[in-house]
Design a protein around this motif. Sequence first.
Motif, mmCIF file in Angstrom:
data_model
loop_
_atom_site.group_PDB
_atom_site.id
_atom_site.type_symbol
_atom_site.label_atom_id
_atom_site.label_comp_id
_atom_site.label_asym_id
_atom_site.label_seq_id
_atom_site.Cartn_x
_atom_site.Cartn_y
_atom_site.Cartn_z
ATOM 1 N N GLU A 24 6.613 20.832 1.974
ATOM 2 C CA GLU A 24 7.490 20.110 2.888
ATOM 3 C C GLU A 24 6.768 19.753 4.185
ATOM 4 O O GLU A 24 6.882 18.616 4.676
ATOM 5 C CB GLU A 24 8.738 20.942 3.188
ATOM 6 N N GLU A 25 6.010 20.700 4.713
ATOM 7 C CA GLU A 25 5.259 20.429 5.937
ATOM 8 C C GLU A 25 4.211 19.347 5.705
ATOM 9 O O GLU A 25 4.017 18.465 6.558
ATOM 10 C CB GLU A 25 4.586 21.711 6.447
ATOM 11 N N ARG A 26 3.544 19.405 4.563
ATOM 12 C CA ARG A 26 2.537 18.391 4.242
ATOM 13 C C ARG A 26 3.175 17.030 4.000
ATOM 14 O O ARG A 26 2.614 15.993 4.383
ATOM 15 C CB ARG A 26 1.736 18.827 3.013
ATOM 16 N N SER A 27 4.340 17.028 3.392
ATOM 17 C CA SER A 27 5.063 15.771 3.179
ATOM 18 C C SER A 27 5.482 15.170 4.515
ATOM 19 O O SER A 27 5.387 13.954 4.727
ATOM 20 C CB SER A 27 6.299 16.001 2.305
ATOM 21 N N ALA A 28 5.946 16.021 5.414
ATOM 22 C CA ALA A 28 6.364 15.561 6.740
ATOM 23 C C ALA A 28 5.185 14.994 7.519
ATOM 24 O O ALA A 28 5.308 13.970 8.207
ATOM 25 C CB ALA A 28 7.004 16.709 7.516
ATOM 26 N N HIS B 34 10.482 12.894 1.212
ATOM 27 C CA HIS B 34 10.689 14.346 1.288
ATOM 28 C C HIS B 34 9.924 15.124 0.217
ATOM 29 O O HIS B 34 9.597 16.292 0.412
ATOM 30 C CB HIS B 34 12.181 14.687 1.243
ATOM 31 N N ASP B 35 9.607 14.486 -0.915
ATOM 32 C CA ASP B 35 8.816 15.144 -1.958
ATOM 33 C C ASP B 35 7.520 14.399 -2.252
ATOM 34 O O ASP B 35 6.962 14.520 -3.345
ATOM 35 C CB ASP B 35 9.628 15.254 -3.266
ATOM 36 N N ILE B 36 7.029 13.640 -1.286
ATOM 37 C CA ILE B 36 5.834 12.826 -1.510
ATOM 38 C C ILE B 36 4.653 13.712 -1.919
ATOM 39 O O ILE B 36 3.800 13.328 -2.706
ATOM 40 C CB ILE B 36 5.486 11.993 -0.256
ATOM 41 N N ILE B 37 4.627 14.934 -1.402
ATOM 42 C CA ILE B 37 3.642 15.932 -1.828
ATOM 43 C C ILE B 37 4.405 17.079 -2.466
ATOM 44 O O ILE B 37 5.303 17.660 -1.845
ATOM 45 C CB ILE B 37 2.801 16.432 -0.644
ATOM 46 N N TYR B 38 4.065 17.381 -3.708
ATOM 47 C CA TYR B 38 4.773 18.449 -4.414
ATOM 48 C C TYR B 38 3.814 19.147 -5.376
ATOM 49 O O TYR B 38 3.522 18.637 -6.441
ATOM 50 C CB TYR B 38 5.981 17.894 -5.185
ATOM 51 N N GLU B 39 3.321 20.280 -4.948
ATOM 52 C CA GLU B 39 2.447 21.097 -5.777
ATOM 53 C C GLU B 39 3.097 22.469 -5.930
ATOM 54 O O GLU B 39 3.195 23.217 -4.955
ATOM 55 C CB GLU B 39 1.067 21.237 -5.133
ATOM 56 N N PRO B 40 3.558 22.813 -7.132
ATOM 57 C CA PRO B 40 4.273 24.075 -7.358
ATOM 58 C C PRO B 40 3.515 25.325 -6.921
ATOM 59 O O PRO B 40 4.133 26.342 -6.623
ATOM 60 C CB PRO B 40 4.506 24.078 -8.870
ATOM 61 N N THR B 41 2.194 25.242 -6.864
ATOM 62 C CA THR B 41 1.402 26.407 -6.481
ATOM 63 C C THR B 41 1.286 26.555 -4.957
ATOM 64 O O THR B 41 0.747 27.553 -4.476
ATOM 65 C CB THR B 41 -0.012 26.331 -7.072
ATOM 66 N N PHE C 57 0.835 -1.201 0.000
ATOM 67 C CA PHE C 57 0.000 0.000 0.000
ATOM 68 C C PHE C 57 0.872 1.254 0.000
ATOM 69 O O PHE C 57 0.639 2.194 -0.774
ATOM 70 C CB PHE C 57 -0.920 0.018 1.219
ATOM 71 N N LEU C 58 1.875 1.244 0.857
ATOM 72 C CA LEU C 58 2.764 2.400 0.943
ATOM 73 C C LEU C 58 3.546 2.582 -0.351
ATOM 74 O O LEU C 58 3.748 3.723 -0.803
ATOM 75 C CB LEU C 58 3.720 2.242 2.129
ATOM 76 N N TRP C 59 3.980 1.478 -0.958
ATOM 77 C CA TRP C 59 4.704 1.602 -2.224
ATOM 78 C C TRP C 59 3.819 2.187 -3.318
ATOM 79 O O TRP C 59 4.244 3.080 -4.055
ATOM 80 C CB TRP C 59 5.243 0.255 -2.698
ATOM 81 N N HIS C 60 2.597 1.690 -3.414
ATOM 82 C CA HIS C 60 1.707 2.187 -4.468
ATOM 83 C C HIS C 60 1.426 3.680 -4.294
ATOM 84 O O HIS C 60 1.288 4.409 -5.280
ATOM 85 C CB HIS C 60 0.394 1.392 -4.483
ATOM 86 N N GLU C 61 1.353 4.132 -3.059
ATOM 87 C CA GLU C 61 1.176 5.560 -2.818
ATOM 88 C C GLU C 61 2.412 6.330 -3.254
ATOM 89 O O GLU C 61 2.311 7.378 -3.905
ATOM 90 C CB GLU C 61 0.895 5.826 -1.349
ATOM 91 N N ILE C 62 3.578 5.838 -2.895
ATOM 92 C CA ILE C 62 4.833 6.469 -3.300
ATOM 93 C C ILE C 62 4.919 6.529 -4.816
ATOM 94 O O ILE C 62 5.223 7.587 -5.395
ATOM 95 C CB ILE C 62 6.037 5.697 -2.721
ATOM 96 N N GLU C 63 4.658 5.414 -5.461
ATOM 97 C CA GLU C 63 4.731 5.363 -6.926
ATOM 98 C C GLU C 63 3.725 6.325 -7.563
ATOM 99 O O GLU C 63 4.062 7.060 -8.498
ATOM 100 C CB GLU C 63 4.469 3.945 -7.427
#
Length: 209
Positions: free
Chosen positions: A86-90, A74-81, A25-31
């Motif tokens: 970083e806080e959301r990824s953490a 560290h970049d699991i969540i990355y939205e340029p806008t 499950f965790l891998w599929h989320e990462i991918e």
Amino acid sequence: MIEDLRREWSQFALKFNSDHSTINFLWHEIERQYTHKTRHYHNLSHINSMLTQVEDFKSSITNYDAFLLAVWYHDIIYEPTKKNNEERSALLAKKRLKTLNIDDKTSETVQALIVSTKKHEVLLTDNIDNSYLLDIDLSILGANWETYQEYLKNIRKEYAIFPNFMYRKGRKKVLRHFLERETLYFTKDYQTKFEKKARENLSKELNQL
């Protein structure tokens, strides 16, 4: 590459939890997160590059498990806008590490390492782990000019929502911020290997904007 990363993740995660369904499950989320259509640089290739570099100084890392978890998340969540990626990824990492049975102290270390990538400033000073994480994350800055140009193209694609005048303004601010630092890299290894070239690349890009 993706299949190799899946195996690497699975072998690593099994250290903490033997439940294959949780690990999958965790891998599929990462991918899913790192292969999203908007990811042109902050993707699995970036993660793979960081994991590959870690091998060169593995013996220098104090908390290797926390370090690797920080790389993966560290970049699991990355939205340029957004300005709080970083806080959301953490925060997401904190939730997911709990399912892996990661202890609270390690989880807190992982979260701090992730947040440190926001401004690329060392937050944890008990050892050199934080410094190495930030350095491998920005190793691309010291690549040869051709590779650096490809990186620039991919970063621009990630910020495609912004018109050129806005992108250039923001990019100039970032470049000047880094160039004004005493050093771009925190470890002797990366200062020796990449500092000079990175400054040349940043200065060249700034002059072209």
